[in-house]
Design an enzyme around this catalytic site. Structure first.
Site, mmCIF file in Angstrom:
data_model
loop_
_atom_site.group_PDB
_atom_site.id
_atom_site.type_symbol
_atom_site.label_atom_id
_atom_site.label_comp_id
_atom_site.label_asym_id
_atom_site.label_seq_id
_atom_site.Cartn_x
_atom_site.Cartn_y
_atom_site.Cartn_z
ATOM 1 N N GLU A 259 8.812 -5.109 59.708
ATOM 2 C CA GLU A 259 9.638 -3.736 59.391
ATOM 3 C C GLU A 259 10.512 -3.529 60.692
ATOM 4 O O GLU A 259 9.837 -3.335 61.775
ATOM 5 C CB GLU A 259 9.035 -2.596 58.850
ATOM 6 N N HIS A 279 10.397 1.894 53.139
ATOM 7 C CA HIS A 279 9.172 2.641 53.462
ATOM 8 C C HIS A 279 9.066 3.976 53.556
ATOM 9 O O HIS A 279 8.975 4.708 54.297
ATOM 10 C CB HIS A 279 8.573 2.183 55.252
#
Length: 530
Positions: A259, A279
């Site tokens: 990420e 997320h």
């Protein structure tokens, strides 16, 4: 003390830290080099998922005592290195539970009724009802991998949708599954029978990559896959291939192995049977405030030298166990301090015996408190709840726990015995009304004193004016006596005095006290915890 907040956390948590007198700096978007350059001046670090606390960062944190993760996952923190250096790592495992649960439910509905795709179609000026025909959840089977705080709540909500709920979790007993209405099965059975599969596990050695190409191949045709847990649990490239082939009908993914998920590593680009979010599982206003405040409270406890129930590099404790033992922590640490002051020579063994209700519960963390108290006065390094057991092992100190049914004259008590090459000393402590700490015995001598401040222990010959002489010397030095206890010793004609004083006693005054005729020994113990 100084604390660095390196990610965008709720201001409420920062306010909690500042209200306790900490100097808090907020510096977000630091890269590893920047973090290494500044971390050396801080006692605490508060992060979210964007900050990677590497071995190099931890080694640069010369003053670092605690790392707080405002959230659940700690895979961005080098736990092994932190533990080796005695740095406590705390997280906030419960504050975002509802947020993650609700986001999972939203993702399930999104891929069931094609909501994002239908919205985009309408916004593009189209009207295509047939293309977005969905299915119903009723009578479908949802397989939940990880039936813990979030997984159990998913089960409850999906049962309300009249779904059959099955689960795989090797740490959940069958009885707990029955209470939740979840049929516990092995992983292969869950993969074969589920119409929906949702993941709610921490990232560990066992769960990393647990759902890959082989596991996806075992799933039934037309399955839908959801992951709102940890990105590395699922092989997203294998999932993308199964989505393209049609074996997997749909997927909803909120977390990713790397990420942020950029275009060059996103395998789902231009796919219309997948919903992905950046997320967002814990991204509600309530959850962000909750995790920020919770981690702030954990950081404060760690910096105060207190046990932290949310520390991830200490043995986890159920809430009911923590409530039982929490009042004893301060007493246990002070007993360790007194024990090491009594002892002569290097410690060989520390034995902690529990009686009464304490003997019926988990006491490992209480024993660690004794170690913390016994080791801090004799070592230059800081000893805390994380590194105390390892420090004891490295110094070849044997640690024993005894749970006894023999209650003696007290219903709930702890006996700490410290053995050296020159002998051993024991002391017995208890809590009156679960609040007032008392030492009620040292070796064979019955006493009753509160282990606070400074304590003089003076075995002496039983003769007139012993108390008077000691009181006179202390009074002339302007040292206030706050309490005194006297007990007979087993040797005929001898007593022991325990004298609580308000201040430290200078060496010249101690020499005068030891010079009193009839004084056998004189020890000054500083009972305050570190």
């Amino acid at each position: 003390m100084k604390i660095l907040v390196s990610d965008d956390v709720s201001e409420k948590g920062v306010e909690v830290l500042r209200a306790q007198g900490y100097d808090v700096d907020v510096k977000i978007n630091l890269n590893e080099e920047d973090l290494i350059a500044c971390i050396g001046e801080y006692d605490g670090l508060v992060t979210r998922s964007m900050t990677h606390v590497t071995e190099a960062v931890i080694n640069a944190g010369k003053k670092l005592k605690v790392i707080g993760r405002a959230g659940v996952g700690v895979d961005s923190i080098d736990i092994k290195t932190a533990t080796a250096k005695g740095i406590i790592v705390v997280n906030a495992p419960t504050a975002n539970t509802v947020a993650a649960t609700e986001h999972t439910c939203a993702m399930i509905m999104a891929i069931t009724r094609h909501i994002p795709q239908a919205h985009n179609s309408l916004m593009a000026g189209e009207w295509d009802r047939e293309r977005f025909t969905g299915i119903q959840l009723q009578n479908k089977t949802i397989g939940i991998i990880g039936v813990g705080r979030i997984g159990s709540r998913i089960a409850k909500r999906m049962q309300a949708m009249e779904m059959r709920t099955i689960g795989y979790d090797p740490y959940i007993p069958e009885e707990r599954g029955k209470q939740l209405g979840v049929e516990l099965v092995d992983l292969d059975t869950l993969l074969r029978e589920s119409d929906y599969i949702t993941m709610h596990t921490p990232l560990t050695k066992e769960t990393r990559g647990m759902i890959g190409a082989a596991e996806i191949a075992k799933m039934k045709d037309g399955v839908r896959v959801i992951n709102v847990s940890r990105g590395a649990v699922l092989d997203i490239n294998a999932l993308a291939a199964a989505l393209k082939s049609g074996h997997v009908a749909g997927a909803a993914i909120d977390v990713f192995p790397t990420e942020p998920l950029t275009k060059d590593i996103n395998p789902f680009l231009d796919m219309d049977n997948v919903v992905i979010t950046p997320h967002l599982g814990a991204s509600t206003k309530e959850a962000q405030i909750g995790v920020s405040v919770d981690v702030a409270e954990g950081v404060i406890a760690a910096l105060n030298g207190e046990p932290v129930p949310t520390a991830v590099n200490m043995a986890p404790l159920p809430a009911n166990v923590y409530r039982t033992i929490q009042p004893y922590f301060d007493l246990m640490e002070r007993m360790g301090i007194i024990g090491v002051y009594l002892s002569e020579g290097p410690m060989k063994e520390i034995c902690v015996e529990y009686t009464g209700a304490l003997a019926q519960t988990e006491t490992g963390l209480l024993t660690t408190a004794v170690l913390k108290g016994a080791l801090n006065p004799i070592l230059q390094e800081s000893v805390n709840f994380v590194n105390a057991p390892e420090v004891a092992r490295s110094r070849h100190i044997s640690v024993k726990e005894v749970h006894s049914q023999d209650q003696g004259y007290l219903s709930d008590a702890v006996t700490v015995t410290i053995r050296t090459n020159k002998g051993e000393h024991s002391l017995v402590g208890t809590l009156f009304n679960r609040t007032e700490a008392k030492i009620v015995q040292i070796d064979e001598y019955r006493l009753d004193f509160t282990p606070e401040g400074y304590l003089l222990l003076a075995p002496h010959i039983d003769q007139p004016n012993m108390i008077g002489q000691i009181s006179t010397i202390l009074g002339q030095a302007h040292i206030n006596i706050t309490g005194m206890q006297l007990a007979k010793m087993t040797q005929a004609g001898t007593n022991i005095m325990a004298i609580a004083v308000q201040d430290d006693i200078p060496n010249d005054i101690m020499l005068k006290l030891r010079g009193i005729e009839g004084i056998i020994d004189m020890k000054l113990i500083h009972c305050e915890t570190h």
